[in-house]
Design a protein around this motif. Structure first.
Motif, PDB file in Angstrom:
ATOM      1  N   THR A 263       0.557  -1.161  -0.233  1.00 38.54           N
ATOM      2  CA  THR A 263      -0.027   0.037   0.141  1.00 38.54           C
ATOM      3  C   THR A 263       1.071   1.104  -0.047  1.00 38.54           C
ATOM      4  O   THR A 263       0.461   2.198  -0.616  1.00 38.54           O
ATOM      5  CB  THR A 263      -0.857  -0.061   1.239  1.00 38.54           C
ATOM      6  N   LEU A 267       0.855   4.260  -2.826  1.00 36.44           N
ATOM      7  CA  LEU A 267       0.411   5.625  -2.559  1.00 36.44           C
ATOM      8  C   LEU A 267       1.720   6.701  -2.845  1.00 36.44           C
ATOM      9  O   LEU A 267       1.494   7.880  -3.068  1.00 36.44           O
ATOM     10  CB  LEU A 267       0.165   5.845  -0.898  1.00 36.44           C
ATOM     11  N   ARG A 340       6.413   8.051   9.416  1.00 39.60           N
ATOM     12  CA  ARG A 340       5.336   8.051  10.086  1.00 39.60           C
ATOM     13  C   ARG A 340       5.052   6.767  10.849  1.00 39.60           C
ATOM     14  O   ARG A 340       5.341   5.722  10.612  1.00 39.60           O
ATOM     15  CB  ARG A 340       4.399   7.959   8.910  1.00 39.60           C
ATOM     16  N   LEU A 364      -0.640   8.482   6.064  1.00 37.23           N
ATOM     17  CA  LEU A 364       0.203   7.825   5.235  1.00 37.23           C
ATOM     18  C   LEU A 364       0.363   8.660   3.818  1.00 37.23           C
ATOM     19  O   LEU A 364       1.292   8.663   3.189  1.00 37.23           O
ATOM     20  CB  LEU A 364      -0.236   6.293   4.889  1.00 37.23           C
ATOM     21  N   ASP A 365      -0.946   9.384   3.607  1.00 40.21           N
ATOM     22  CA  ASP A 365      -1.209   9.979   2.210  1.00 40.21           C
ATOM     23  C   ASP A 365      -0.179  11.026   2.363  1.00 40.21           C
ATOM     24  O   ASP A 365       0.789  11.705   1.560  1.00 40.21           O
ATOM     25  CB  ASP A 365      -2.587  10.660   2.098  1.00 40.21           C
TER      26      ASP A 365
ATOM     27  N   LEU B 160      -2.115  -3.631   7.548  1.00 40.96           N
ATOM     28  CA  LEU B 160      -3.031  -2.869   6.588  1.00 40.96           C
ATOM     29  C   LEU B 160      -4.475  -2.834   7.101  1.00 40.96           C
ATOM     30  O   LEU B 160      -5.082  -1.856   7.119  1.00 40.96           O
ATOM     31  CB  LEU B 160      -2.751  -3.298   5.079  1.00 40.96           C
ATOM     32  N   GLU B 163      -4.512  -0.457   9.864  1.00 37.26           N
ATOM     33  CA  GLU B 163      -4.376   1.098   9.249  1.00 37.26           C
ATOM     34  C   GLU B 163      -5.995   1.415   9.026  1.00 37.26           C
ATOM     35  O   GLU B 163      -6.420   2.332   9.378  1.00 37.26           O
ATOM     36  CB  GLU B 163      -3.722   0.880   8.112  1.00 37.26           C
ATOM     37  N   PHE B 236     -10.744  -1.848  -0.569  1.00 38.09           N
ATOM     38  CA  PHE B 236      -9.127  -1.369  -1.218  1.00 38.09           C
ATOM     39  C   PHE B 236      -8.459  -2.689  -1.558  1.00 38.09           C
ATOM     40  O   PHE B 236      -8.413  -3.685  -0.680  1.00 38.09           O
ATOM     41  CB  PHE B 236      -8.497  -0.876   0.165  1.00 38.09           C
ATOM     42  N   ALA B 238      -4.583  -3.751  -2.402  1.00 41.01           N
ATOM     43  CA  ALA B 238      -3.050  -3.455  -2.115  1.00 41.01           C
ATOM     44  C   ALA B 238      -2.349  -4.008  -3.447  1.00 41.01           C
ATOM     45  O   ALA B 238      -2.558  -5.163  -4.031  1.00 41.01           O
ATOM     46  CB  ALA B 238      -2.529  -3.825  -0.942  1.00 41.01           C
ATOM     47  N   GLY B 239      -1.268  -3.444  -3.879  1.00 46.26           N
ATOM     48  CA  GLY B 239      -0.298  -3.980  -4.966  1.00 46.26           C
ATOM     49  C   GLY B 239      -0.441  -3.329  -6.256  1.00 46.26           C
ATOM     50  O   GLY B 239      -0.186  -4.160  -7.163  1.00 46.26           O
ATOM     51  N   ASP B 278      -8.647   4.558  -3.591  1.00 43.23           N
ATOM     52  CA  ASP B 278      -7.556   4.525  -4.027  1.00 43.23           C
ATOM     53  C   ASP B 278      -6.314   4.474  -2.713  1.00 43.23           C
ATOM     54  O   ASP B 278      -5.262   4.237  -2.957  1.00 43.23           O
ATOM     55  CB  ASP B 278      -7.264   5.995  -4.793  1.00 43.23           C
ATOM     56  N   SER B 279      -7.067   4.651  -1.652  1.00 41.81           N
ATOM     57  CA  SER B 279      -6.031   5.017  -0.471  1.00 41.81           C
ATOM     58  C   SER B 279      -6.719   4.485   0.936  1.00 41.81           C
ATOM     59  O   SER B 279      -8.172   4.617   0.840  1.00 41.81           O
ATOM     60  CB  SER B 279      -5.485   6.486  -0.092  1.00 41.81           C
ATOM     61  N   SER B 281      -7.023   5.539   3.500  1.00 38.72           N
ATOM     62  CA  SER B 281      -7.568   6.822   4.289  1.00 38.72           C
ATOM     63  C   SER B 281      -9.067   7.250   3.665  1.00 38.72           C
ATOM     64  O   SER B 281      -9.688   8.137   4.223  1.00 38.72           O
ATOM     65  CB  SER B 281      -6.859   8.081   4.178  1.00 38.72           C
TER      66      SER B 281
END
Lengths: 379, 294
Positions: A263, A267, A340, A364-365, B160, B163, B236, B238-239, B278-279, B281
């Protein structure tokens, strides 16, 4: 772990698969000497772990030992998809009447070892799958009792193996299966499996990919690892117990956890940069491991900034922060670092990072954006 | 209600006297999980977790003596497949295996034996699961990242997952149950199994799915969602920047023969009406946009 063709053939031969193994050479003189001892014509084949050897000119037929030497001279040192050829395999060439594709894979969807076979040998199976999917047989084997005689018969009938070759075919598939299980493989492939003009079955090319998780119980196979085809930094990482894959970008990444590491790379890209690597430092992450990770990342001259992303769970943030500060003093080269740290003991980590004048970020962004900006400023 | 674990879960920890086993057993107990036993062959008769938990030599005893009905496994990879089979023989209802680097062929056999026995396995190579409202956790997900609520989360990853959970909690979006299914090619419980449970769970109003490259489990999950799921979902994957043919840390995270890419999974989920972030967050705002409250 991928094995070279000659290693894969060594293993298949041990399990009774009929093939002409040949011998490896690292100089034209050796290639010539080998060609003198075997039936001609011979084939000289580059031993590299990337596909497309034939197209790149890495596989050549030779009628005489002198010609074998000339081909070996041309192939040795040649670069195929960025890999320098250091070894060639010299083996008797076969007069091919027909060829097949035969492989066993660890099938995640079927949760079984699955036979994949096609009468269209010599081409990549992905290609056949897209052009003639009906020409492929996919047959999951019973996970608890394994390869049965009726399985072998079904494959033989599907391929149209003639009655006089059934015994030999049985030996091929049985040997391939035993090799797969015996080595803890992810993939064991014969492509092509050929019927020669004089009516013999023989494995002309072979590829075995081993399950990395099972290597601990196969020390003999671990010795077959080809360090020439592994990035120097990847070898160092493996020895330090760090999951690392080198990429082409300028932002070094150090992360705990594989999913979060991927991830973080994603990003960086989303923020307009390119990741220089995948790196999962694992749990704990004491100073010595952090230091090893720094050395591995900075070994790449393209790296212009490092992004460190730690989600403290088992791993304690303050411990990692101290590790970073301590490890940084031992480094030969310095680039901007964006750190971070969140989760367990993140509050205790903050003053340690602030005192060391490291660039920090909450999300993270934000960390990715700061790392990309730092790499640009440094360039 | 919650899925897989609850206040009625009576947990035995296999490998409770090891460093990892002991550390995480303390954390599970602190979260509220009822740990009723530990198993370490040869240490039967001792106690663990400051004398609060009896240790047995075998799983059979742990089940017979204290009524354990779920197991969490921390034993090393070489012994873990056998530990799973021992737990299954003792007939606990749920087995959660944290151990990583178990050979795939071992898991193949274990998977099918457990299926025949009708026993639920989560993992291996997973962080386990946490039922937030019921204060029951089996595994290693950090205790303090949650907020009770109505979003069910399922993931192939560890940190992840934390997160994403943290991002949801920070945004005031609570969780019902968080499940890590594990990063190996052969795992006992897949995305579809968990999505199906969330879909039926009255406590779960929306779902989050965290996938990654490798295999086609996310694509199949997308087809399931399209067919069966009416609850709002965000995902989401990843990769997106992972190179083909390389194993990205998790044994199962590898793009092979052009299959298993992040783009293929994102497209499948998008086509099934799942909001793809995309993220990590962005997950909270996607959930909000889908009408998810606190």
């Amino acid at each position: 772990m991928k094995l070279q063709e000659y290693r894969s053939k060594e293993i298949l031969a041990q399990y009774g698969v009929p093939l002409q193994a040949g011998t490896t050479a690292t100089t034209p003189e050796e290639a010539e000497a080998i060609a003198r001892t075997i039936a001609r014509p011979v084939v000289v084949k580059a031993q590299v772990l990337v596909g497309g050897r034939g197209k790149a000119g890495g596989v050549k037929l030779a009628e005489t030992p002198e010609e074998a030497a000339r081909h070996a001279e041309a192939i040795l040192g040649m670069s195929i998809k960025g890999i320098t050829v250091r070894t060639v395999l010299v083996a008797p060439a076969a007069n091919i009447a027909s060829e097949f594709y035969l492989a066993l894979i660890l099938d995640r969807a079927a949760k079984a070892i699955t036979v994949i076979t096609s009468a269209e040998g010599g081409v990549e199976i992905e290609k056949t799958a897209s052009t003639h999917p009906e020409a492929i047989l996919r047959m999951p084997l019973h996970p608890l009792i394994g390869l049965q005689e009726h399985n072998i018969r079904r494959v033989a009938f599907f391929l149209g193996i003639s009655p006089d070759l059934r015994r030999e075919f049985r030996q091929v598939l049985r040997g391939l299966y035993d090799a797969f299980v015996g080595t803890d493989a992810d993939l064991a492939e014969i492509n092509p499996l050929a019927i020669t003009e004089d009516g013999r079955l023989t494995a002309l090319d072979a590829k075995i990919v081993l399950d990395d998780s099972a290597l601990a119980r196969h020390p003999d196979l671990e010795l077959m690892r080809d360090l020439n085809e592994e990035e120097r930094s990847e070898t160092a990482a493996r020895q330090a117990g760090i999951n690392f894959i080198k990429l082409d970008g300028s932002i070094g990444c150090m992360v705990n956890g594989a999913g979060l590491a991927m991830t973080t790379m994603d990003l960086v890209k989303l923020a307009g940069g390119e990741p220089a690597n995948f790196l999962d430092i694992g749990g704990g992450a004491k100073a010595d491991k952090v230091a090893a990770a720094f050395r591995i990342i900075l070994d790449d001259p393209n790296v212009k900034a490092i992004l460190i992303n730690i989600f403290g769970g088992i791993t304690r943030g303050d411990e990692v922060a101290r590790g970073i500060v301590e490890a940084r003093t031992t480094l030969a080269r310095h680039v901007p670092m964006v750190v971070r740290i969140v989760g367990t003991n993140a509050a205790e980590a903050a003053p340690i990072l602030a005192e060391a004048n490291l660039i920090t970020a909450d999300s993270l962004d934000e960390a990715a954006a700061k790392a990309v900006a730092a790499a640009r400023a440094d360039a | 209600m919650s899925i897989l674990v609850s206040g009625a879960t009576r947990l035995v920890v296999q490998g409770i006297t090891g460093r990892e086993g002991e550390f995480h057993s303390h954390a599970m107990q602190a979260f509220g999980t009822q740990i009723v036993a530990g198993v370490t062959p040869g240490k039967g008769g001792q106690t663990a977790l400051n004398g609060s938990v009896p240790v047995f030599d075998t799983m059979a005893e742990a089940v017979r003596e204290v009524g354990a009905n779920a197991s969490c496994i921390f034993v090393p990879a070489a012994a873990a497949p056998d530990a799973i089979l021992e737990a299954a023989d003792a007939a606990v209802a749920l087995i959660v295996c944290i151990t990583e680097n178990i050979p795939a062929l071992d898991m193949l056999r274990v998977y099918h034996v457990l299926r025949q026995q009708g026993i639920r396995l989560l993992g291996p190579n997973c962080p386990g699961l946490t039922s937030v409202a019921e204060r029951a956790k089996v595994g290693i997900i950090p205790n303090d990242i949650h907020r009770p609520g109505s979003v069910g989360l399922v993931s192939r990853s560890g940190t992840l997952t934390y997160e994403v959970v943290q991002a949801m909690t920070d945004a005031g979006i609570g969780q019902s149950t968080c499940v890590g299914i594990g990063g190996d090619p052969i795992v006992g419980t897949g995305f579809i199994d968990v999505l199906d449970m969330f879909n039926e769970d009255p406590e779960t109003e929306a779902m989050v799915m965290i996938g990654e490259i490798g295999g086609e489990e996310e694509e199949r999950a997308a087809a399931f969602v399209k067919r069966e799921v009416r609850k709002p979902m965000a995902a989401f994957i990843a990769g997106r920047t992972a190179p083909a043919g390389r194993r990205m840390g998790h044994a199962g995270a590898i793009i092979s023969g052009g299959a298993g890419t992040a783009e293929s999974k994102r497209a499948a989920l998008d086509a099934a009406g799942v909001a793809v972030a995309d993220s990590p967050s962005h997950i909270p705002q996607l959930l909000r946009a889908a009408g998810v409250g606190g």
